[in-house]
Enzyme design. Structure first.
Site, PDB file in Angstrom:
ATOM      1  N   ALA A 118       0.836  -1.209   0.000  1.00  0.00           N
ATOM      2  CA  ALA A 118       0.000   0.000   0.000  1.00  0.00           C
ATOM      3  C   ALA A 118       0.871   1.260   0.000  1.00  0.00           C
ATOM      4  O   ALA A 118       1.967   1.249   0.557  1.00  0.00           O
ATOM      5  CB  ALA A 118      -0.919  -0.006   1.221  1.00  0.00           C
ATOM      6  N   PRO A 119       0.380   2.328  -0.643  1.00  0.00           N
ATOM      7  CA  PRO A 119      -0.932   2.490  -1.279  1.00  0.00           C
ATOM      8  C   PRO A 119      -1.016   1.988  -2.718  1.00  0.00           C
ATOM      9  O   PRO A 119      -2.072   2.081  -3.330  1.00  0.00           O
ATOM     10  CB  PRO A 119      -1.147   4.003  -1.226  1.00  0.00           C
ATOM     11  CG  PRO A 119       0.238   4.565  -1.362  1.00  0.00           C
ATOM     12  CD  PRO A 119       1.128   3.613  -0.593  1.00  0.00           C
ATOM     13  N   GLY A 120       0.109   1.498  -3.266  1.00  0.00           N
ATOM     14  CA  GLY A 120       0.017   0.877  -4.575  1.00  0.00           C
ATOM     15  C   GLY A 120       0.815   1.533  -5.676  1.00  0.00           C
ATOM     16  O   GLY A 120       0.757   1.085  -6.821  1.00  0.00           O
ATOM     17  N   SER A 121       1.573   2.583  -5.374  1.00  0.00           N
ATOM     18  CA  SER A 121       2.328   3.257  -6.431  1.00  0.00           C
ATOM     19  C   SER A 121       3.311   2.307  -7.098  1.00  0.00           C
ATOM     20  O   SER A 121       3.354   2.192  -8.326  1.00  0.00           O
ATOM     21  CB  SER A 121       3.051   4.489  -5.873  1.00  0.00           C
ATOM     22  OG  SER A 121       3.839   4.146  -4.753  1.00  0.00           O
ATOM     23  N   GLU A 140       0.092  -6.435   2.289  1.00  0.00           N
ATOM     24  CA  GLU A 140      -0.038  -5.241   3.134  1.00  0.00           C
ATOM     25  C   GLU A 140      -0.549  -5.660   4.506  1.00  0.00           C
ATOM     26  O   GLU A 140      -1.577  -6.332   4.606  1.00  0.00           O
ATOM     27  CB  GLU A 140      -0.986  -4.226   2.497  1.00  0.00           C
ATOM     28  CG  GLU A 140      -1.297  -3.017   3.357  1.00  0.00           C
ATOM     29  CD  GLU A 140      -0.045  -2.286   3.849  1.00  0.00           C
ATOM     30  OE1 GLU A 140       0.012  -1.977   5.055  1.00  0.00           O
ATOM     31  OE2 GLU A 140       0.868  -2.042   3.026  1.00  0.00           O
ATOM     32  N   CYS A 238      12.309   5.597   2.111  1.00  0.00           N
ATOM     33  CA  CYS A 238      12.300   7.031   1.828  1.00  0.00           C
ATOM     34  C   CYS A 238      12.860   7.786   3.040  1.00  0.00           C
ATOM     35  O   CYS A 238      12.406   8.877   3.372  1.00  0.00           O
ATOM     36  CB  CYS A 238      10.901   7.523   1.465  1.00  0.00           C
ATOM     37  SG  CYS A 238       9.654   7.248   2.728  1.00  0.00           S
TER      38      CYS A 238
END
Length: 477
Positions: A118-121, A140, A238
């Protein structure tokens, strides 16, 4: 990122005051929007032209990213509100976020796992790289975040993905020496995304990073155990803290049969640290990559690609109960009556259905590409996308997602939206008044684009555009 914050001090320690100042100046700027173009639906050039002419959104190509656009002007703040965004023509995604799938480079002949989906990018990006074929599994842990994953998979009409809801660190009890490629985009402290989430700098601390280190290590261990010998694993975050990146990889290299693989990426990158706080780390870690946010005009990222070089000891298997979920081919006797109806009603050629398999779950039918396979369908939260549902008389009603997958194969019972008013009515789930149509199911189009389905009754053409996609925050231009 205030100069008195722990985040600022940590960054200055790693890169020096000058770089910390550069980061501080960068995060005060408005974040840049990047678009990943869904070339299954539209070409990059066509999307550029459409956004400019229809919404006055100016974009430019991104060097070395053939499917990415940089938004350079959006005066009316429409990029997240266009009809094309709702229909999955593009995905708003940071440039750095596109790099882990590029590094992993999955294809349709491989078994692929996205461990933190998630969120799926990245899941949707990998699905597109696999041409919406083969077997992709997205896991997820957070059931609430699965909603956003499902939403984005449906929005982009992804039909090669099954969704699991497990703690990622225990999935090696299901899959052992199994996947060709695994992505671990691990939960992290977010030190690379302060521009988007300014609050990170207020609560960020070494203690928080250290706590995440253990989870990140466990997730990566599970990924290694799940990968085949010769399989590849990409670990990314990130954040820019060494505790969550190099120290995780150093632990892994000491204890598991992997080696670091060189990665070529289409952006300016920096080598990872091999010394930290007086500690010398494994020299292989120099092949890992750091991305500094002000250098790429996107998020800060860490990325490393690993190759599994020998088998790992299998974990004790999780008990997997039998399933009442049926996955059948298009010529299976259970699906045949529904196929025959759809062929007759919508004028679809029979061989179109041969490209798919169909999943029966209660009264719902889902669609997945014909090559998708897993031995444990009962473990999945969802497989594929919604194709249709059965009423009490066992008659099928085609779902809007199913209609979008079938696309131009539909030849009959098509309703073309006449104007912007009708488009607005349809996208918000309302009725379109029309006394000329005969009663029954319709596939609804606008400018030759399949929007979804509708049912014609005496009261009008009732929209069946999915509730999850309905929104008041869109612009009809």
């Amino acid at each position: 990122m205030e100069k008195t914050s722990k985040a600022y001090e940590y960054f200055a320690k790693l890169y020096g005051r000058e770089s910390a100042e550069a980061y501080q100046q960068y995060i005060q700027q408005t974040p840049i929007d990047y678009l990943r173009v869904n070339t299954n639906k539209i070409t990059v050039d066509a999307l550029q032209k459409l956004l400019k002419e229809k919404y006055r959104i100016q974009t430019e190509l991104v060097a070395n990213f053939p499917k990415a656009l940089k938004v350079i002007s959006d005066e009316d703040d429409l990029i997240g509100k266009t009809v094309e965004q709702i229909l999955g023509f593009y995905y708003i995604q940071g440039l750095s976020s596109m790099l882990p799938p590029i590094a992993l480079n999955p294809n349709e002949s491989e078994l692929v796992m996205d461990l933190c989906g998630a969120p799926g990018s990245k899941t949707t990006q990998m699905a597109e790289m696999m041409n919406n074929r083969g077997t992709l599994i997205a896991n997820e842990v957070d059931i609430n975040r699965i909603k956003s994953l499902v939403f984005n998979l449906d929005r982009l009409n992804i039909i090669n993905t099954g969704i699991l809801n497990f703690k990622g660190e225990i999935l090696s009890k299901v899959y052992n020496n199994y996947f060709d490629k695994v992505l671990v985009d691990a939960p992290c402290s977010g030190l690379g995304i302060i521009q988007k989430k300014e609050e990170v700098s207020k609560w960020w601390s070494i203690d928080h990073a250290n706590r995440l280190h253990d989870l990140q290590t466990k997730l990566l261990v599970a990924a290694i155990k799940m990968a085949k010998v010769g399989g590849e694993i990409v670990y990314s975050t990130c954040t820019l803290s060494v505790e969550e990146n190099e120290l995780v990889i150093d632990t892994i290299l000491k204890n598991y049969p992997v080696e670091i693989v060189d990665v070529e990426l289409p952006v300016k990158t920096y080598r990872a640290f091999i010394k930290y706080d007086g500690i010398k780390l494994n020299s292989q870690i120099e092949k890992a990559i750091r991305i500094l946010p002000w250098e790429i005009e996107s998020d800060g990222f860490f990325l490393v690609k690993l190759k599994k070089i020998s088998e790992t000891e299998p974990m004790e298997k999780i008990y997997t109960p039998g399933s009442d979920i049926k996955i059948v081919k298009s010529n299976h006797k259970e699906f045949l009556p529904y196929k025959n109806y759809l062929v007759d009603h919508f004028g679809i050629e029979e061989n179109v259905f041969d490209d798919f398999k169909f999943i029966f779950k209660g009264r719902d039918i889902f669609i997945i590409n014909k090559d998708w396979f897993d031995e444990n369908p009962s473990l999945f939260n969802r497989i594929g996308t919604k194709f249709g549902s059965l009423d009490k008389k066992q008659r099928i009603t085609l779902h809007s997602n199913g209609a979008q997958v079938l696309g131009k194969s539909v030849k009959k019972f098509i309703y073309e939206i006449k104007d912007k008013k009708e488009l607005e009515l349809y996208l918000t789930g309302m009725r379109i008044k029309n006394d000329e149509l005969v009663t029954g199911q319709y596939v609804v189009k606008y400018n030759e684009i399949v929007l979804g389905t509708a049912i014609k009754t005496e009261e009008g053409l009732k929209s069946r555009f999915p509730r999850t996609k309905r929104t008041q925050k869109f612009e009809v231009m």
